[in-house]
Every structure is written in C-alpha cells, then in structure tokens.
Design a protein around this motif. Structure first.
Motif, mmCIF file in Angstrom:
data_model
loop_
_atom_site.group_PDB
_atom_site.id
_atom_site.type_symbol
_atom_site.label_atom_id
_atom_site.label_comp_id
_atom_site.label_asym_id
_atom_site.label_seq_id
_atom_site.Cartn_x
_atom_site.Cartn_y
_atom_site.Cartn_z
ATOM 1 N N GLU A 183 -11.657 56.954 -27.362
ATOM 2 C CA GLU A 183 -11.519 55.545 -27.725
ATOM 3 C C GLU A 183 -11.380 54.726 -26.454
ATOM 4 O O GLU A 183 -10.524 55.014 -25.609
ATOM 5 N N LEU A 184 -12.225 53.712 -26.335
ATOM 6 C CA LEU A 184 -12.194 52.875 -25.150
ATOM 7 C C LEU A 184 -11.176 51.746 -25.317
ATOM 8 O O LEU A 184 -10.660 51.506 -26.412
ATOM 9 N N ASP A 185 -10.910 51.044 -24.234
ATOM 10 C CA ASP A 185 -9.924 49.954 -24.254
ATOM 11 C C ASP A 185 -10.319 48.843 -25.220
ATOM 12 O O ASP A 185 -9.455 48.138 -25.758
ATOM 13 N N ASP A 186 -11.617 48.688 -25.452
ATOM 14 C CA ASP A 186 -12.054 47.618 -26.353
ATOM 15 C C ASP A 186 -12.066 48.044 -27.815
ATOM 16 O O ASP A 186 -12.522 47.317 -28.693
ATOM 17 N N GLY A 187 -11.564 49.274 -28.079
ATOM 18 C CA GLY A 187 -11.459 49.758 -29.448
ATOM 19 C C GLY A 187 -12.643 50.561 -29.941
ATOM 20 O O GLY A 187 -12.574 51.172 -31.016
ATOM 21 N N ARG A 188 -13.725 50.570 -29.180
ATOM 22 C CA ARG A 188 -14.873 51.364 -29.605
ATOM 23 C C ARG A 188 -14.582 52.855 -29.456
ATOM 24 O O ARG A 188 -13.925 53.278 -28.509
ATOM 25 N N VAL A 189 -15.106 53.643 -30.394
ATOM 26 C CA VAL A 189 -14.989 55.098 -30.335
ATOM 27 C C VAL A 189 -16.359 55.682 -29.990
ATOM 28 O O VAL A 189 -17.354 55.434 -30.681
ATOM 29 N N ILE A 190 -16.406 56.427 -28.914
ATOM 30 C CA ILE A 190 -17.650 57.064 -28.472
ATOM 31 C C ILE A 190 -17.606 58.536 -28.876
ATOM 32 O O ILE A 190 -16.649 59.253 -28.559
ATOM 33 N N ARG A 191 -18.626 58.974 -29.593
ATOM 34 C CA ARG A 191 -18.701 60.358 -30.052
ATOM 35 C C ARG A 191 -19.503 61.207 -29.063
ATOM 36 O O ARG A 191 -20.432 60.694 -28.407
ATOM 37 N N PRO A 192 -19.186 62.484 -28.946
ATOM 38 C CA PRO A 192 -19.890 63.346 -27.980
ATOM 39 C C PRO A 192 -21.405 63.335 -28.161
ATOM 40 O O PRO A 192 -22.154 63.323 -27.176
ATOM 41 N N GLU A 193 -21.869 63.351 -29.423
ATOM 42 C CA GLU A 193 -23.311 63.437 -29.641
ATOM 43 C C GLU A 193 -24.056 62.204 -29.142
ATOM 44 O O GLU A 193 -25.296 62.227 -29.012
ATOM 45 N N GLN A 194 -23.339 61.138 -28.817
ATOM 46 C CA GLN A 194 -23.995 59.946 -28.286
ATOM 47 C C GLN A 194 -24.400 60.126 -26.818
ATOM 48 O O GLN A 194 -25.321 59.447 -26.348
ATOM 49 N N VAL A 195 -23.729 61.034 -26.124
ATOM 50 C CA VAL A 195 -23.998 61.169 -24.682
ATOM 51 C C VAL A 195 -24.234 62.613 -24.240
ATOM 52 O O VAL A 195 -24.521 62.863 -23.070
ATOM 53 N N VAL A 196 -24.116 63.559 -25.175
ATOM 54 C CA VAL A 196 -24.305 64.972 -24.830
ATOM 55 C C VAL A 196 -25.478 65.515 -25.629
ATOM 56 O O VAL A 196 -25.540 65.374 -26.858
#
Length: 309
Positions: A183-196
């Motif tokens: 979870e980033l500071d701006d509240g967004r959640v980044i999932r592994p499959e988005q970048v891996v």
C-alpha cells in the motif's frame, strides 16, 4: 551456473582416448558425480574438476560404472577429507557399493553413506532443486537421474513500477517481487502481478546411464536443457543394442525429440567405433531437431537458463 564435465565417455571397454563412464556436474558450487568408472579420480585431476563432490549417483553396478569408487574414496582420504560423501544407487546395490568403499580393507577416515533408491524417488532435495530417479531398462537393477530446478521468480518490471505506477524505489520493490501486495502513501494498493512477470522455468539436466529407450526417460527429460543418453551403437547394430540393453544414437535422438529436449549428449560409445563421432552425430541429427553432440573426455558444457540463451 551449471557446468557439466564429461570425464568418461567410453562404453564397457575403455580406449586410449575414452575412459569408462563418469560425468561431473557443478551447480552453483554444489558438486556431483554421476557414475564412477575405473580411473575417475585421475580424470578429475586431469580435467580440473576438483574433489569437492558431496554426492555420487550410480546408475547400476556394471564394472565400467563403479570400479572407480575404491580409488576415488582412497584419493579423497589421502587428501584428508573430512566432509561426508553420500553414494546413491539403485535397488539391491547397497551391499555391493559398501564393499567397493571398503575394497582392499580400506576404512575411510570420513563418513561415507550409501543409499538405495527406487525409480520415482527424490534422491536429493535442496531449496532450489531436486535430483530425482527414474526407471531405466538395462540388464540389471538400474535408475537414471534428473536434476530439476524449481521455477524462478518472474522478472520485476522496474520501469513500470517506477514510471507508470509511481512506486518509490526501496523495500516495496522487494515485497512485490516476493509476491506481497504493498500500500502506497496515497492509499493505492499495488499487486505483485502488476509488476512481476510469470514464473520462469529452471534448468533440467538428465543422465540415463545404460538403457534401452523407455518412456520414463521421455517423461524425466521433458523440456530438458541437456539430456545425456546412452548411445552405445550406430543403428546398423540395433539388434546388438537390443540384445545388450543399450541404445543406438538414432534411438537416443528419438527419445530426445519426444521429450522436447534442447540438447542431446551421446555417451557410452562402443570401442568398435573409435574415430566415428561424426557418424553418431549425423545419425542422431536425422531424428532430433535440437543440438546434438558426442563429447570427448574432458569436454565441458555450460547449461544456461532458458531465458538467458
């Protein structure tokens, strides 16, 4: 790095150019020996593999595959070895392998463990790979061995993470690569499959020892980066190959083709074929679309990751 050194490539009768069966494999510093024909310890010195092996995998008990064990064990002992050596063999081999370890009344000063393994067993389990056995068809109890690496993590797309998703460099990258959402500071959640990316296959090296062509080799060598297969005879002697439970170069190539292997090494060359390496390679190439070669003693082959080629 996986480096394979062919220490002995002859059939049952050694020649001036070729010693009995022995193959040395170094995987990222883990060192293994597959079969140990007479004089293997000298071949190890001659071709600079060193003596750091921790496991010896024996395919069967015919002399050209095991008579080097007493000399190897005694050479290790004379060099003040302290680390344990584990010897793996097929069903029914433990007593005979133990006798070879203690040949001429020698009692090694380091631990030597002898294990029997059935086909389909895990001979050695490590965090990133296994060495597995599979059924082979020879005139005695026998197994082949496959070193099979686990899948590796997918590639981390740093450019996408940093420029498109605005993920700040740092610990978040490691967590994403390990499969954890962040979870980033701006509240967004980044999932592994988005970048891996998807998992990447590991490597597979398969060694048959002496055998007729069998379906189990095809299964064990599926997609293999290197298949080292018995090719004792040319196809003109296929009746002899069948009678003695060996394979021809053409039969080894058919097995490699069915398995979808990338490279095929032809070994256990009968002494009757001295100087005919090109005939073996030509015959095998007729049945196999991949890279085929007949190694000489001392030849080294590196096995890269599939996506590094």
């Amino acid at each position: 790095m996986i480096r394979v050194t062919f220490l002995g490539t002859s059939g049952a009768v050694p020649t001036v150019e070729r010693a009995p069966s022995a193959v040395y494999l170094n995987r990222e510093g883990d060192e293994f020996l597959f079969d140990c024909g007479e004089g293997t310890q000298r071949q190890m010195m001659r071709f600079n593999t060193g003596f750091g092996l921790s496991h010896l995998f024996v395919t069967h008990l015919h002399g050209d595959h095991v008579l080097g064990i007493p000399g190897l064990v005694q050479s290790l002992d004379f060099n003040d070895r302290e680390a344990a050596l584990t010897i793996h063999g097929p069903p029914g081999s433990k007593r005979h392998l133990t006798d070879l370890v203690h040949a001429a009344g020698h009692d090694p000063g380091f631990p030597v463990r002898v294990r029997e393994l059935r086909p389909g067993a895990v001979a050695l389990e490590r965090e990133e790979y296994e060495v597995r056995t599979f059924r082979t068809d020879h005139r005695t109890s026998s197994v082949g061995y496959a070193l099979v690496e686990d899948d590796r993590k997918g590639r981390f797309d740093r450019e996408k993470a940093e420029e498109e998703l605005n993920v700040p460099p740092g610990p978040a990258y490691g967590k994403l690569h390990e499969g954890q959402s962040v979870e980033l500071d701006d509240g967004r959640v980044i999932r592994p499959e988005q970048v891996v990316g998807p998992p990447r296959p590991g490597r597979r090296v398969v060694y048959t020892g002496d055998t007729r062509p069998v379906d189990e080799t095809v299964d064990a060598a599926e997609g293999a980066d290197l298949l080292i297969h018995d090719a004792t005879f040319l196809d003109e002697a296929r009746d002899r190959a069948h009678k003695t439970a060996h394979s021809t170069a053409h039969e080894a190539a058919q097995t490699a083709q069915r398995a979808g292997a990338k490279r095929l090494a032809l070994t256990h060359l009968s002494s009757r074929y001295a100087g005919q390496a090109r005939s073996f390679e030509r015959e095998a190439s007729d049945a196999f679309d991949g890279d085929v070669f007949l190694p000489d003693d001392g030849d080294e082959v590196e096995v890269p990751y599939p996506d590094d080629e």
